[in-house]
Design an enzyme around this catalytic site. Structure first.
Site, PDB file in Angstrom:
ATOM      1  N   THR A  76     -15.044 -12.468  37.360  1.00 17.23           N
ATOM      2  CA  THR A  76     -16.151 -13.117  36.636  1.00 17.23           C
ATOM      3  C   THR A  76     -17.123 -13.883  37.530  1.00 17.23           C
ATOM      4  OG1 THR A  76     -14.699 -13.348  34.753  1.00 17.23           O
ATOM      5  CG2 THR A  76     -16.679 -14.677  34.729  1.00 17.23           C
ATOM      6  N   ASP A 361     -20.876  -8.763  34.534  1.00 17.20           N
ATOM      7  CA  ASP A 361     -20.281  -9.291  35.765  1.00 17.20           C
ATOM      8  C   ASP A 361     -19.251  -8.324  36.357  1.00 17.20           C
ATOM      9  OD1 ASP A 361     -18.612  -9.659  33.595  1.00 17.20           O
ATOM     10  OD2 ASP A 361     -17.862 -11.604  34.266  1.00 17.20           O
ATOM     11  N   HIS A 502      -9.203  -6.531  35.087  1.00 15.52           N
ATOM     12  CA  HIS A 502     -10.167  -5.976  36.053  1.00 15.52           C
ATOM     13  C   HIS A 502      -9.976  -6.666  37.394  1.00 15.52           C
ATOM     14  CE1 HIS A 502     -12.224  -9.764  35.378  1.00 15.52           C
ATOM     15  NE2 HIS A 502     -11.869  -9.597  34.108  1.00 15.52           N
TER      16      HIS A 502
HETATM   17 ZN    ZN Z   1     -11.831 -11.151  32.746  1.00 15.91          ZN
END
Ligand code: ZN
Length: 561
Positions: A76, A361, A502
């Site tokens: 992020t 992001d 992620h």
């Molecule tokens: Zn996340």
């Protein structure tokens, strides 16, 4: 002089005059970031999107269909700061949501800053109810953008106007707001502990009246005694038949199937449940609309900047997986939220006067369980087990390390223990290369890169290695960078098992949408590969101001034509 020539001269004078007065520029730059919006998600359910949201952007805007982040750690703060600065993490310094600070000897949360406490009492992170382990890792409750090492586009806009451009960043997440508001703007985010929008003393000494009034209404409480319900009939959904999947996470009783009840508002997890559903985005929408009106953004000839970062898609992706009934409904609800925001901006400022850019992001993987159900290889990695592995044991004997070799794995870096760091007789480079060799053989590990190799730059010139180099900052990066195999990742967030995470350099994590719209731009679809570092310098070029200090992106010509 004939009449036509007179007209030309007059027109030329008018344009020179207009530019000098700042006309012809957008009144507002609206930067929308959707956390974990993988590039395929906005159009995956296109047939059921309404008007004015994704459809407006995709049908009226310049759509880059092959856009990627160029750094390896797709998290992020890393992605947001890249969008804000046009720089890679190697320059902007946000190498991860967490990093180990060699000077203090402690793990650091990206926007923590002990010098600037929150402006609201009781808004600090509630350690017992907080599900985001990076928030819990912060040693300070204070927040500021001090750790961002270069300027943001919003900083450049502010400095080019002698501080007269108004700059705001809004998000559920502190890091989603702070990164985009830069050093010069004002950031507001949602405190799960107090259920209000807050800021820190870095930005303000006291809240403006409109923020006080907004919070006084107890914005979160309007969701008490309601549920997250599907927008449409369940059978119309692609995932309508598969609501209850075993890999989905039930966060403190929020459940794995619709309807997801928020309860009566008294649970300590109430505000957390809001954030991992479309309600979180609706709260951000309401606050952003209020900011637009009350701060009079886009009301004069000086271009203002509003960043709105929506976080629900990220939480839903982690908890249920992007391809889930919850993920599908969340995108359809996000579409309505975007339509609401754009209609409001249109009414207040006019979309013709607003330059809009939407991106993400990072993307995100699908849940291994979902992929396995389609015979696609995927799984979870457990670095906790590495220390006791026979191979690591052999290395410890060879270097006569009595205590631990591995201090911790804090994504994406492996850190050596104090026993190793304090032992001057150990040849660090030799140790690093031996550990790298062994780790590379571990199940789920695709690539291990030592910090010595990164410092020297003696690495193969591959796409994967370049992305790791783009992520390397000598003061903040850990001892060994690890890339897991595609669709392999850690799903244990300090005891909370999530569906998907992620943070890799693989396409599903780097692939994001980039769409520019409004401000009279002509609809166009571009398939050339572009990068998220291109966004900030494009905004700078568009406004004829200097690019952010660490920007390495290329201005996107379709936007500037
Ligand atoms: Zn996340």
């Amino acid at each position: 002089m004939n009449k036509a020539a007179t007209t030309c001269t007059l027109l030329a004078a008018f344009f020179v005059c207009s530019l000098a007065q700042g006309q012809g520029k957008p009144k507002l730059v609206l930067q929308i970031t959707v956390d974990q919006l993988r590039g395929d998600l906005p159009t995956r359910y296109y047939d059921r999107l309404g008007d004015g949201g994704f459809r407006y952007l995709w049908e009226k805007g310049i759509v880059y269909r092959n856009a990627h982040h160029a750094h390896a750690n797709t998290e992020t703060i890393v992605g947001h700061t890249t969008l804000a600065t046009g720089a890679h993490p190697s320059a902007h310094g946000m190498v991860g949501n967490l990093w180990f600070d060699r000077e203090t000897g402690f793990t650091t949360y990206n926007v923590e800053d002990p010098n600037y406490c929150l402006l609201t009492e009781g808004a600090d992170v509630d350690e017992d109810a907080e599900i985001d382990p990076t928030q819990r890792a912060a040693r300070s409750q204070g927040r500021s953008p001090a750790a961002i090492l270069v300027s943001t586009f919003s900083d450049e806009l502010s400095s080019s106007t002698g501080g007269r451009a108004k700059v705001f960043g809004v998000s559920v997440k502190d890091r989603g707001a702070i990164s985009m508001a830069g050093h010069s703007g004002t950031a507001y985010w949602f405190s799960k502990a107090s259920g209000e929008f807050v800021t820190s003393t870095y930005y303000l000494d006291q809240y403006p009246d409109w923020v006080k009034a907004f919070n006084k209404q107890q914005p979160a409480q309007r969701f008490a005694n309601t549920s997250w319900n599907l927008l449409h009939k369940q059978r119309s959904y692609l995932f309508g038949e598969s609501d209850d999947r075993e890999w989905e996470t039930d966060v403190a009783g929020f459940g794995r199937v619709f309807p997801h009840s928020y309860g009566d508002g008294s649970s300590r997890y109430f505000t957390t449940w809001l954030t991992l559903s479309p309600a979180g985005d609706k709260l951000v929408l309401d606050f952003a609309k209020q900011a637009l009106t009350e701060e009079q953004l886009g009301a004069d000839a000086i271009t203002d900047y509003l960043s709105v970062s929506f976080s629900s898609t990220d939480y839903v992706g982690h908890v249920f997986g992007p391809f889930s009934l919850e993920g599908e409904d969340n995108i359809l609800q996000l579409d309505r939220t975007l339509a609401d925001l754009l209609a409001y901006v249109d009414a207040k400022v006019g979309l013709a006067n607003t330059l809009i850019v939407l991106s993400a992001d990072h993307g995100g993987p699908d849940a291994p369980g979902y992929l396995n159900s389609l015979d696609i290889p995927a799984g979870y990695v457990d670095p906790e087990s590495w220390e006791t592995d026979a191979a690591i044991d052999r290395i410890k004997k060879e270097f006569t390390i009595d205590g631990k070799l591995i201090e911790t794995y804090s994504h994406p870096y492996l850190y050596f223990s104090r026993d190793v760091k304090d032992n001057d007789s150990i040849d660090r480079e030799e140790l690093e290369s031996m550990v790298v060799e062994e780790l590379s053989k571990f199940k789920g590990v695709s690539l291990a890169v030592s910090s010595a190799a990164l410092r020297r730059g003696n690495l193969p010139d591959t796409h994967l290695h370049r992305s790791v180099v783009n992520n390397f900052h000598p003061k903040r990066s850990g001892d060994i960078y690890l890339v897991f195999e595609p669709n392999w990742f850690i799903n244990d967030f300090d005891g909370l098992k999530v569906a998907a995470t992620h943070g890799s350099p693989w396409n599903y994590d780097t692939y994001v949408p980039i769409v520019f719209a409004g401000a009279g731009l002509q609809a166009q679809t571009v398939d050339r590969k572009v990068h998220t570092v291109d966004i900030a310098p494009t905004l700078s070029s568009y406004l004829e101001i200097k690019p952010p200090s660490g920007s390495v992106g290329v201005p996107l010509r379709e936007v500037l034509q």
